[in-house]
Design a protein around this motif. Sequence first.
Motif, mmCIF file in Angstrom:
data_model
loop_
_atom_site.group_PDB
_atom_site.id
_atom_site.type_symbol
_atom_site.label_atom_id
_atom_site.label_comp_id
_atom_site.label_asym_id
_atom_site.label_seq_id
_atom_site.Cartn_x
_atom_site.Cartn_y
_atom_site.Cartn_z
ATOM 1 N N ASN A 13 34.065 50.808 21.919
ATOM 2 C CA ASN A 13 34.150 52.059 21.329
ATOM 3 C C ASN A 13 35.179 51.557 20.438
ATOM 4 O O ASN A 13 36.232 52.102 19.940
ATOM 5 C CB ASN A 13 34.105 53.699 21.677
ATOM 6 N N VAL A 14 34.781 50.644 19.074
ATOM 7 C CA VAL A 14 35.521 49.545 18.470
ATOM 8 C C VAL A 14 35.234 50.315 17.024
ATOM 9 O O VAL A 14 34.226 50.822 16.818
ATOM 10 C CB VAL A 14 34.812 48.404 18.570
ATOM 11 N N SER A 15 36.299 50.052 16.453
ATOM 12 C CA SER A 15 36.769 51.048 15.088
ATOM 13 C C SER A 15 37.701 50.158 14.684
ATOM 14 O O SER A 15 38.426 49.218 15.275
ATOM 15 C CB SER A 15 36.925 52.157 15.517
ATOM 16 N N SER A 24 24.456 41.884 26.907
ATOM 17 C CA SER A 24 24.203 43.220 26.291
ATOM 18 C C SER A 24 24.318 43.266 28.094
ATOM 19 O O SER A 24 25.131 44.370 29.137
ATOM 20 C CB SER A 24 23.381 43.725 26.509
ATOM 21 N N PRO A 47 34.579 42.596 16.669
ATOM 22 C CA PRO A 47 34.299 43.576 17.617
ATOM 23 C C PRO A 47 33.465 43.820 17.545
ATOM 24 O O PRO A 47 32.931 44.690 18.604
ATOM 25 C CB PRO A 47 34.751 44.310 15.715
ATOM 26 N N ASP A 48 31.877 43.029 16.982
ATOM 27 C CA ASP A 48 30.429 42.507 17.837
ATOM 28 C C ASP A 48 30.500 42.403 19.457
ATOM 29 O O ASP A 48 29.746 43.223 20.345
ATOM 30 C CB ASP A 48 29.746 41.879 17.387
ATOM 31 N N HIS A 72 31.906 45.312 21.269
ATOM 32 C CA HIS A 72 30.468 46.538 20.930
ATOM 33 C C HIS A 72 29.809 46.252 22.304
ATOM 34 O O HIS A 72 29.110 47.198 22.715
ATOM 35 C CB HIS A 72 30.454 46.131 20.014
ATOM 36 N N THR A 73 29.554 45.009 22.362
ATOM 37 C CA THR A 73 28.066 44.130 22.942
ATOM 38 C C THR A 73 28.601 44.573 24.978
ATOM 39 O O THR A 73 27.233 44.640 26.223
ATOM 40 C CB THR A 73 27.705 42.918 22.760
ATOM 41 N N LYS A 90 37.998 53.972 23.607
ATOM 42 C CA LYS A 90 38.737 54.021 21.665
ATOM 43 C C LYS A 90 39.226 52.256 21.688
ATOM 44 O O LYS A 90 40.289 52.133 22.574
ATOM 45 C CB LYS A 90 39.025 54.622 20.979
#
Length: 266
Positions: A221-223, A174, A212-213, A216-217, A186
């Motif tokens: 803005n992951v979907s 992080s 995804p992780d 995201h870390t 996004k």
Amino acid sequence: MSKGKVLVVGSNATRIEIQGGGTGPTGQYLNETVVPAMALVDAGYEVVLATPDGSKPHIDPVSDVAQHFDGDEAALQRGRAFFKENPGMKNARTLRSVIEEGLDGYAAVFVPGGQAPAVDLMQDADLGEILRHFHVRGKPTAFLCHGPIASLAALPQAREYRAALISGDEKKASQLGKDWQYAGYKMTVFSASEEKPIEDNILHGKLYFNMPDALHTAGGNVSTGAIDFAPNVVVDRELITGQNPRSDHPLGAKLVEALNRANVSA
């Protein structure tokens, strides 16, 4: 006459680390590489393939089948021929040589998937320089399937970020992920549930981190779509991301649209 050049960034990885030690086979997916590239050529653009070491990417054998071309054997053969014979695909270059020649000559950059980008591209300093150049200028930047993980190359300490993910040090990751140029964007990427059958049946082991992780870390803005392997493309500003192999055609279409808009407004 070409409408412009698009840089296609390939991976040179052939193995990927799995938990517990050792590696499993990997590579770049054929359809993810050629379907968007062929759409670009059909729309009047020129493609230029470049990789970290200047050799052509290793195509993952599991992708070199008609299943990934909508079950169309003729489409598979066309894809193979394009990868082998298109001038921009046949004569791969190093990322460094592209930088030294000048990135202003390129209208967009595209990074296809297969798991390979999670090995080399996501920590490649030359790719990081390329992505920062395109970001500052707002030029279309597209990633497909595992390809979005390569966007992390834009981090100042991308190599250390990847190492923190592998060691499971989320706090350090992080910290290293701060000030990522795509934070807040996004985006989508190959999901953990889509990864599982590959881990079970091909790698015979689990990866050290899921895609995804990892995004995201760093602030992405992951979907991901509700249905595994259903086409899914997300567009946010200059960034175009596709979730999985079946997103090849729609991602190619979105990239062509973005380039055509840029040409009109130029």
